[in-house]
Scaffold this active site. Structure first.
Site, PDB file in Angstrom:
ATOM      1  N   ALA A 158      -6.021   2.843  -7.373  1.00 52.39           N
ATOM      2  CA  ALA A 158      -5.974   4.133  -8.048  1.00 52.39           C
ATOM      3  C   ALA A 158      -4.607   4.747  -7.800  1.00 52.39           C
ATOM      4  O   ALA A 158      -3.921   4.392  -6.849  1.00 52.39           O
ATOM      5  CB  ALA A 158      -7.068   5.032  -7.485  1.00 52.39           C
ATOM      6  N   GLY A 217      -8.773   0.110  -6.144  1.00 53.62           N
ATOM      7  CA  GLY A 217      -9.229   0.056  -7.534  1.00 53.62           C
ATOM      8  C   GLY A 217      -8.781  -1.230  -8.223  1.00 53.62           C
ATOM      9  O   GLY A 217      -9.421  -1.675  -9.178  1.00 53.62           O
ATOM     10  N   GLU A 255     -11.285  -3.673  -7.434  1.00 51.10           N
ATOM     11  CA  GLU A 255     -12.518  -3.274  -8.131  1.00 51.10           C
ATOM     12  C   GLU A 255     -12.467  -3.695  -9.605  1.00 51.10           C
ATOM     13  O   GLU A 255     -13.458  -4.176 -10.165  1.00 51.10           O
ATOM     14  CB  GLU A 255     -12.739  -1.762  -7.974  1.00 51.10           C
ATOM     15  CG  GLU A 255     -13.114  -1.411  -6.530  1.00 51.10           C
ATOM     16  CD  GLU A 255     -13.121   0.074  -6.242  1.00 51.10           C
ATOM     17  OE1 GLU A 255     -12.139   0.749  -6.613  1.00 51.10           O
ATOM     18  OE2 GLU A 255     -14.096   0.562  -5.644  1.00 51.10           O
ATOM     19  N   GLU A 296      -8.841   1.454   1.171  1.00 53.71           N
ATOM     20  CA  GLU A 296      -9.061   2.899   1.030  1.00 53.71           C
ATOM     21  C   GLU A 296      -9.196   3.634   2.356  1.00 53.71           C
ATOM     22  O   GLU A 296      -8.754   4.766   2.487  1.00 53.71           O
ATOM     23  CB  GLU A 296     -10.320   3.160   0.175  1.00 53.71           C
ATOM     24  CG  GLU A 296     -10.134   2.870  -1.310  1.00 53.71           C
ATOM     25  CD  GLU A 296     -10.362   1.418  -1.682  1.00 53.71           C
ATOM     26  OE1 GLU A 296     -10.425   0.555  -0.788  1.00 53.71           O
ATOM     27  OE2 GLU A 296     -10.497   1.149  -2.887  1.00 53.71           O
TER      28      GLU A 296
HETATM   29  N1  CAA Z   1      -0.634   5.092  -6.219  1.00 50.70           N
HETATM   30  C1  CAA Z   1       0.520   5.755  -6.436  1.00 50.70           C
HETATM   31  N2  CAA Z   1       1.712   5.338  -6.001  1.00 50.70           N
HETATM   32  C2  CAA Z   1       1.750   4.183  -5.333  1.00 50.70           C
HETATM   33  C3  CAA Z   1       0.589   3.435  -5.066  1.00 50.70           C
HETATM   34  C4  CAA Z   1      -0.645   3.933  -5.543  1.00 50.70           C
HETATM   35  N3  CAA Z   1      -1.796   3.271  -5.375  1.00 50.70           N
HETATM   36  N4  CAA Z   1       0.941   2.345  -4.357  1.00 50.70           N
HETATM   37  C5  CAA Z   1       2.269   2.405  -4.198  1.00 50.70           C
HETATM   38  N5  CAA Z   1       2.760   3.515  -4.779  1.00 50.70           N
HETATM   39  C6  CAA Z   1       4.170   3.926  -4.876  1.00 50.70           C
HETATM   40  C7  CAA Z   1       4.769   4.227  -3.516  1.00 50.70           C
HETATM   41  O1  CAA Z   1       4.541   5.565  -3.149  1.00 50.70           O
HETATM   42  C8  CAA Z   1       6.239   3.945  -3.774  1.00 50.70           C
HETATM   43  O2  CAA Z   1       6.777   5.068  -4.436  1.00 50.70           O
HETATM   44  P1  CAA Z   1       8.291   5.546  -4.170  1.00 50.70           P
HETATM   45  O3  CAA Z   1       9.136   4.363  -4.547  1.00 50.70           O
HETATM   46  O4  CAA Z   1       8.427   6.724  -5.050  1.00 50.70           O
HETATM   47  O5  CAA Z   1       8.364   5.873  -2.711  1.00 50.70           O
HETATM   48  C9  CAA Z   1       6.216   2.795  -4.768  1.00 50.70           C
HETATM   49  O6  CAA Z   1       4.912   2.829  -5.345  1.00 50.70           O
HETATM   50  C10 CAA Z   1       6.429   1.421  -4.152  1.00 50.70           C
HETATM   51  O7  CAA Z   1       5.507   1.273  -3.052  1.00 50.70           O
HETATM   52  P2  CAA Z   1       5.973   0.660  -1.649  1.00 50.70           P
HETATM   53  O8  CAA Z   1       7.267   1.255  -1.239  1.00 50.70           O
HETATM   54  O9  CAA Z   1       4.824   0.804  -0.728  1.00 50.70           O
HETATM   55  O10 CAA Z   1       6.219  -0.856  -2.079  1.00 50.70           O
HETATM   56  P3  CAA Z   1       5.858  -2.197  -1.310  1.00 50.70           P
HETATM   57  O11 CAA Z   1       6.271  -3.274  -2.218  1.00 50.70           O
HETATM   58  O12 CAA Z   1       6.370  -2.129   0.079  1.00 50.70           O
HETATM   59  O13 CAA Z   1       4.247  -2.218  -1.183  1.00 50.70           O
HETATM   60  C11 CAA Z   1       1.953  -2.083  -1.926  1.00 50.70           C
HETATM   61  C12 CAA Z   1       3.445  -2.341  -2.321  1.00 50.70           C
HETATM   62  C13 CAA Z   1       1.457  -3.167  -0.982  1.00 50.70           C
HETATM   63  C14 CAA Z   1       1.145  -2.102  -3.197  1.00 50.70           C
HETATM   64  C15 CAA Z   1       1.849  -0.723  -1.206  1.00 50.70           C
HETATM   65  O14 CAA Z   1       2.516   0.252  -1.969  1.00 50.70           O
HETATM   66  C16 CAA Z   1       0.450  -0.243  -0.969  1.00 50.70           C
HETATM   67  O15 CAA Z   1      -0.194  -0.658  -0.047  1.00 50.70           O
HETATM   68  N6  CAA Z   1      -0.026   0.717  -1.821  1.00 50.70           N
HETATM   69  C17 CAA Z   1      -1.267   1.394  -1.617  1.00 50.70           C
HETATM   70  C18 CAA Z   1      -2.449   0.535  -1.993  1.00 50.70           C
HETATM   71  C19 CAA Z   1      -3.733   1.308  -1.812  1.00 50.70           C
HETATM   72  O16 CAA Z   1      -3.971   1.961  -0.814  1.00 50.70           O
HETATM   73  N7  CAA Z   1      -4.590   1.245  -2.836  1.00 50.70           N
HETATM   74  C20 CAA Z   1      -5.845   1.902  -2.807  1.00 50.70           C
HETATM   75  C21 CAA Z   1      -5.732   3.177  -3.570  1.00 50.70           C
HETATM   76  S1  CAA Z   1      -7.199   4.107  -3.460  1.00 50.70           S
HETATM   77  C22 CAA Z   1      -8.257   3.438  -4.579  1.00 50.70           C
HETATM   78  O17 CAA Z   1      -7.926   2.520  -5.269  1.00 50.70           O
HETATM   79  C23 CAA Z   1      -9.592   4.135  -4.625  1.00 50.70           C
HETATM   80  C24 CAA Z   1     -10.572   3.555  -5.532  1.00 50.70           C
HETATM   81  O18 CAA Z   1     -11.446   2.841  -5.105  1.00 50.70           O
HETATM   82  C25 CAA Z   1     -10.552   3.872  -6.984  1.00 50.70           C
END
Ligand code: CAA
Length: 706
Positions: free
Chosen positions: A63, A106, A109, A129
């Site tokens: 998400a 997500g 999912e 999450e």
């Molecule tokens: N939403 C919004 N922005 C996100 C994002 C997300 N899910 N994941 C990453 N970003 C953004 C970061 O904030 C970053 O932004 P900036 O460049 O502006 O700082 C950019 O994307 C790049 O991210 P990273 O610097 O972290 O890049 P990376 O290559 O080192 O890592 C990644 C990539 C492994 C995907 C890491 O970003 C990550 O772990 N993201 C979060 C994943 C997560 O927690 N997902 C679950 C979301 S909650 C959910 O999905 C609930 C549900 O059940 C519906």
């Protein structure tokens, strides 16, 4: 703007490409786009199967986390993915999810709503999450146990760590690994399943049956231990248990209830603050965009003691050859022996191969001379905290290092400008303060001197990333961000002992608050002699008549330096297990009475407030002085360097959640009792209260968002 979701035709297979850089998050428009594309493909008579794939470096990172903040702030963006996932799952034509990079939250999912999943060998899938203080909210807790089994789903949802492609295959989350071109492989796979009945994950109930209640009991016990103080992991377990007790749709309703409960919690706000904070600290306002960090190909470390050894391990772990220099063969042998021993322990735990150990040791060159230092791109000095010695070393480095090499000091308190002045090239001098144990702790505090060049700053910040750490930029003052703030925290812990609290009560109160360890346990681990040396050095700056802690010095005079001498605030057995020491208790009482102090019983609430509010008050000064760029830089420093609970968001975020007026009122109370010298509220704190603002508002103002 390019389309977020594209539908193209590859013969009789429809390909849906998600293109929402940088990580294909499910921002508004993406789920709707997938839904529309699936419906269109399903209705198209030419199409026999559908492939969903991510553009760029990843499948879907979940998400859009930015949306959660909006919901909590009262906006109502449409978040629920569930109906869109049903469109996928109910598609009459098989949907193949082609995953490279990550399918997280997500993202997984969405993938599980498809009928098949094919993975690139390096792909990762996970439900992270809980690391945001929430739980999966689009049936992740209902579909994952149906694919991976309950035990693995519990682990993945409660701990949040992703798994690799091979494991996903063995668990049944994935159906095929695709070496080579993923899209081509996925389309080929789609042909093999076209026209066959598409298996719906939500109907696959076999793995939910006959799970003993003890499985959930054990998972809860583990979550309470591993994620002490957090609610989200327990909620994730409840939701998975519901999957075993209810039908799919009722299970989804229970998941939604728990998801909402978590989303509106302070814990989720704190963890989301930390997620963005970790990334925000890498952004340095004012640093020219075109500045090029130096590429670090070779490193050198001076000192093979606890810190030097740990730092050398960091370089070797990152594949960077590193010279380790000591002054005597004995110290060198001891240091290298400890490094080898540390690696051997990791091998014994099965977390490192013997081959990797050998490779890492081979990257290290132990020596007593400066030979080869002229080739190093970065030289890190890690000798003990003595200005004269450090200046001598930097003067020597000035003679031998190549002109653009970064000269870094691991000092934890000393004036980086004075160190830099010992060289003819202060622009290349910078602080890189590692935290003990340096091979484990995630924080790197980068200290910029007044002459440090943008290139030196960019290189040191980049070094943090390369070493797998979170780097925070600090200004130059005694103790920088972390140790400057920790001084009043420890001071209050010592005072509380003298006023009547026991060592165990102080440790327990702060541990229960969520700190990784109580302050006196930390003191015993670090060594009481360190604080003793600093107090002696700082005595000259002390204001006459201001209360100073009395007992800590007395313990040191008796040779009680903490764990290393078996006795400090507590007693330690051979396995370093702590127990209460009646001698310490007696000493505290004697010293306090001799100083005319009245002993009293002190509530745990006061124990916490005195220590934590001292931290916050100094934090406000650190911020006002520009030593920290933003409040969130302090939060990240404390979470990764000092064991502050991430689920409280760091000290400054915690202050925001308590409410700054309340924090200020309590500090005023302490000022009345303990005097203005110790408890004068920070002017910034008073200003924010007067303006009705939070530390977070200040950060947003700096970013131009407030
Ligand atoms: N939403 C919004 N922005 C996100 C994002 C997300 N899910 N994941 C990453 N970003 C953004 C970061 O904030 C970053 O932004 P900036 O460049 O502006 O700082 C950019 O994307 C790049 O991210 P990273 O610097 O972290 O890049 P990376 O290559 O080192 O890592 C990644 C990539 C492994 C995907 C890491 O970003 C990550 O772990 N993201 C979060 C994943 C997560 O927690 N997902 C679950 C979301 S909650 C959910 O999905 C609930 C549900 O059940 C519906």
């Amino acid at each position: 703007m390019p389309e977020l979701v594209r539908l193209t035709q590859h013969g009789d297979v429809a390909v849906i490409t998600i293109d929402n850089p940088p990580v294909n998050a499910l921002s508004p428009g993406v789920p709707e786009g997938i839904d529309a594309a699936v419906s269109e493909a399903a209705a198209d008579a030419r199409v026999r199967a559908i492939v969903v794939i991510g553009a760029g470096s990843t499948f879907i990172a979940g998400a859009d986390i930015r949306e959660f903040g909006k919901i909590v702030a009262g906006e109502r963006p449409k978040l629920t993915l569930l109906p869109y996932l049903l469109t996928i799952e109910d598609s009459p034509k098989p949907v193949v999810m082609a995953i490279h990079g990550q399918a997280l939250g997500g993202g997984l999912e969405v993938a599980m709503a498809g009928h098949y999943r094919v993975l690139a060998p390096k792909a990762q899938v996970g439900q992270p999450e809980v690391k945001l203080g929430i739980i999966p909210g689009a049936a992740g807790t209902q579909r994952l146990p149906r694919l991976a089994g309950v035990v693995k789903a519990l682990e993945m949802c409660a701990e949040g760590n992703p798994i690799g492609a091979l494991e996903a295959m063995s668990l049944g989350i994935a159906d095929k690994l695709i070496e080579g071109d993923l899209l081509e492989g996925a389309v080929e796979f789609a042909h093999t399943v076209a026209d066959k009945p598409a298996p719906k994950t939500r109907e696959r109930n076999e793995k939910l049956k006959g799970v003993p209640a003890a499985v959930f009991q054990v998972a809860r016990e583990q979550a309470r231990r591993k994620a002490r103080g957090m609610r989200a992991p327990l909620a994730a377990i409840d939701a998975i248990e519901a999957a075993t007790q209810l039908d799919f749709f009722a299970g989804c309703e229970e998941e939604a209830r728990l998801f909402n409960e978590c989303l509106f919690s302070t814990e989720a706000q704190a963890m989301i603050h930390v997620f963005f904070g970790e990334r925000a600290v890498a952004k340095i306002p004012g640093l020219p965009k075109d500045v090029k960090p130096i590429e670090i190909r070779r490193a050198a470390v001076i000192g093979a003691g606890t810190m030097g050894g740990g730092i050398a391990m960091n370089y070797a772990n990152a594949g960077i050859p590193v010279i380790v220099k000591e002054t005597t063969q004995e110290a060198l042998d001891r240091g290298i022996g400890i490094i080898r021993g540390n690696y051997a322990k990791t091998v014994a735990k099965g977390k490192l191969s013997q081959e990797a150990l050998d490779q890492r040791m081979a990257l290290m060159t132990p020596q007593l001379t400066y030979d080869g230092f002229e080739q190093a791109d970065i030289i890190t000095e890690a000798v003990f905290e003595n200005m004269a010695v450090k200046k001598q070393i930097f003067a020597e480095l000035d003679e031998i290092a190549k002109p653009d090499a970064i000269l870094a000091s691991n000092t934890s308190t000393l004036d980086i400008d004075e160190i830099a002045a010992a060289t003819s090239r202060p622009a290349t001098v910078i602080g890189t303060h590692f935290f003990s144990p340096a091979n484990v702790m995630k924080l790197l505090e980068v200290v910029r001197g007044k002459a440090s060049s943008p290139q030196a700053i960019a290189t040191a910040m980049g070094l943090g990333k390369k070493l797998g750490k979170v780097a925070v930029l600090a200004g130059n003052c005694h103790g920088f961000i972390g140790n400057r703030m920790v001084a009043p925290y420890f001071r209050e812990a010592y005072f509380l002992l003298e006023e009547g609290a026991s060592v165990e009560a102080v440790n327990r109160a702060l541990y229960d608050f969520g700190m990784a360890m109580g302050p006196l346990a930390v003191d015993d681990l670090a060594g009481l002699d360190i604080g003793w040396a600093i107090r002696k050095e700082r005595a000259a700056y002390a204001k006459p008549g201001v209360r100073v802690p009395l007992v800590a010095d007395r313990l040191c005079e008796q040779g009680r330096f903490g764990q290393k001498s078996g006795r400090g605030w507590s007693k330690y057995d051979e396995s370093r297990k702590a127990s209460a020491d009646p001698e310490t208790a007696a000493l505290i009482e004697t010293v306090a009475r001799a100083a005319g102090m009245k002993r009293r019983s002190i509530s745990s609430e006061e124990l916490v407030d005195r220590c934590v509010y001292a931290l916050i008050n100094e934090g406000a000064r650190v911020l006002a002085d520009g030593i920290a760029l933003r409040a969130v830089d302090i939060d990240i420093t404390y979470i990764y360097g000092y064991g502050f609970p991430a689920w409280r968001g760091g000290p400054m975020f915690y202050a925001d959640t308590v409410g700054l007026p309340k924090v200020l009122a309590r500090i005023e109370e302490f000022k009345k009792t303990h005097g203005a010298d110790l408890w004068e509220p920070a002017p910034l704190l008073k200003r924010l209260v007067a303006e009705g603002k939070r530390f977070k508002d200040l950060d947003q103002q700096k970013e131009g968002r407030g």
